[in-house]
Design a protein around this motif. Structure first.
Motif, PDB file in Angstrom:
ATOM      1  N   ASP A 124      -1.330  -0.662   1.193  1.00 12.43           N
ATOM      2  CA  ASP A 124      -1.666  -1.768   0.291  1.00 12.43           C
ATOM      3  C   ASP A 124      -2.594  -1.351  -0.847  1.00 12.43           C
ATOM      4  N   VAL A 125      -3.506  -0.457  -0.562  1.00 13.62           N
ATOM      5  CA  VAL A 125      -4.539  -0.126  -1.541  1.00 13.62           C
ATOM      6  C   VAL A 125      -4.979   1.319  -1.364  1.00 13.62           C
ATOM      7  N   LYS A 285      -4.561  -0.412   4.712  1.00 17.04           N
ATOM      8  CA  LYS A 285      -4.057  -1.785   4.669  1.00 17.04           C
ATOM      9  C   LYS A 285      -5.133  -2.705   4.089  1.00 17.04           C
ATOM     10  N   GLN A 286      -4.694  -3.824   3.559  1.00 13.59           N
ATOM     11  CA  GLN A 286      -5.605  -4.761   2.899  1.00 13.59           C
ATOM     12  C   GLN A 286      -6.743  -5.209   3.819  1.00 13.59           C
ATOM     13  N   VAL A 289      -9.873  -2.982   3.579  1.00 10.83           N
ATOM     14  CA  VAL A 289     -10.346  -2.551   2.265  1.00 10.83           C
ATOM     15  C   VAL A 289     -11.871  -2.564   2.159  1.00 10.83           C
TER      16      VAL A 289
END
Length: 452
Positions: A124-125, A285-286, A289
């Protein structure tokens, strides 16, 4: 020599104003016995032509070697345009933008880098890079412990790079974190899921999953990821970014995907350079974060509707509340990340796939040739990417030295790291190797073995 703008008159005027007779008077507190005096072994200065000749001669002393060593640092072709663009003034001097929003060029490049790495890993990031792959793995372990809260145990296979494992232990050992090493299957070179249950009896924060592993073997990542999640632990992927061009990305492993992906970015346009500098990448994954060290660049619009870039998250050690920072060693390896972003932009997804596929094909071709040599055998049966381990009929140290004498860096002697393998070496072939290179290596290896 650095440019010094002061004339003799300027210097004398400044000395007179402070009551000193000479510049040396400013350092009279240094004891005489600590001063070296003149540098007697430094030769007289040379002209530009002479120094160019001297440096060329010394470079030639190193020689040119045909390289088949991988083990975490890989010889890939780097298009000339990559570093021609990277060393332009607009990029070359960019590092940490302390007045961030005034550094739109740097922020945009980091945003593009994050976008590429998130896409490549299927996560995700992505943050804006770490020191190197080893410290990125250590930071991922700390992330897992912070996230899990009730366990301070990390499971890490012995198929993870030995240096990475050493760095992880060095960083977490004084924080009460237990690093438990997992054995590998002597036949396949992989970690077998059915052997993990005895290690999962106690709660743990994460399972580290290398892909490919240090032996070049592909692990059963789907099964390992699902096993970790079934134990309420995070799955930390340690990946070769080049391999992700043709392999399933960590974000798609198993039913839910890995939680964190880390690795070394050197294959992406960074030369071997005697060991660095390189850069580590990290994506997650989000949900994690806020636990991720480093910083994240975000894209937004200003009051006029124009696109702008900002530091969205920056849990950095040099900012306020640094005692609460998620990390005190993370950084942005700005120049290396710049080169990697340009490299990935120039090669594109299809170009990266071709490079990875050719590297894989070359290693399979090399392995076939090596196994035709007397006493040389592939040790592990598991599928591979672009490295493999072979056993030798003579001490690996002696064989590799004989090859080096013939201008070939034949591989990595594994005796120091995996003595149980006996006389074995790790060999690697990338897209830079031709069929003539493979044939030359095979012939020289046969000659070395026959003469030992």
């Amino acid at each position: 020599m650095p440019f010094i703008p002061h004339t003799e008159e300027d210097i004398n005027a400044m000395l007179a104003s402070i009551g000193a007779n000479a510049i040396d008077d400013l350092f009279d507190e240094i004891p005489a016995f600590l001063k070296t005096g003149s540098l007697k072994r430094v030769p007289p200065g040379l002209s530009e032509m002479e120094i160019s000749r001297l440096m060329l001669e010394r470079a030639e002393m190193d020689g040119r070697y045909l390289n088949f060593i991988g083990a975490g640092a890989y010889e890939h072709h780097i298009p000339a345009a990559v570093w021609q663009i990277t060393t332009r003034g607009e990029f070359y001097s960019s590092y940490t933008p302390y007045q961030a929003e005034a550094s739109q060029g740097s922020l945009q490049l980091l945003y593009e880098y994050q976008t590429i790495m998130a896409s490549l890993t299927g996560m995700d990031v992505s943050n804006a890079s770490m020191y190197d792959g080893a410290s990125a793995l250590a930071e991922a372990a700390l992330m897992a412990v912070r996230s899990h809260k009730s366990s301070r145990r990390i499971l890490i296979p012995t198929t993870v790079h030995p240096v990475y494992r050493s760095v992880v232990r060095a960083i977490v050992k004084n924080q009460g974190i237990d690093v438990v090493e997992l054995p590998y299957c002597k036949q396949t070179g992989q970690v077998l899921v059915e052997t993990l249950d005895e290690f999962g009896k106690e709660e743990f924060a994460a399972l580290v999953i290398p892909q490919p592993n240090f032996f070049g073997v592909l692990e059963e990542v789907d099964a390992l990821t699902d096993w970790a999640h079934s134990k309420n632990a995070l799955a930390i992927a340690v990946v070769n970014p080049m391999a992700l061009a043709i392999l399933t990305p960590p974000g798609e492993w198993g039913e839910k995907g890995a939680d964190v992906a880390v690795g070394e970015g050197q294959p992406l346009g960074i030369p071997l350079s005697s060991g660095g500098p390189y850069f580590g990448f990290m994506a997650c994954k989000q949900a994690l974060v806020r636990q991720m060290p480093g910083r994240i660049i975000g894209r937004t619009t200003d009051l006029d509707g124009k696109t702008g870039f900002v530091l969205t998250l920056q849990a950095r050690e040099q900012h306020i509340r640094r005692s609460k920072a998620t990390s005190n060693i993370c950084t942005n390896q700005g120049l290396m990340v710049t080169a990697a972003t340009i490299y990935l932009s120039l090669t594109g997804p299809e170009g990266l796939r071709r490079i990875a596929a050719q590297s894989h094909a070359n290693t399979l071709a090399l392995l076939e040739k090596l196994e035709s040599c007397k006493g040389v055998k592939r040790i592990f049966s598991g599928p591979l990417f672009h490295e493999t381990v072979v056993s030798l009929p003579a001490p690996a140290k002696d064989v590799l030295q004989a090859l080096k004498n013939q201008r070939i860096l034949g591989g990595l002697n594994l005796d120091e790291y995996y003595p149980e393998l006996g006389s074995a070496m790790l060999v690697c072939a990338t897209e830079t190797k031709t069929s003539a290179d493979l044939e030359n290596y095979t012939e020289k290896l046969m000659h070395a073995i026959d003469n030992l």
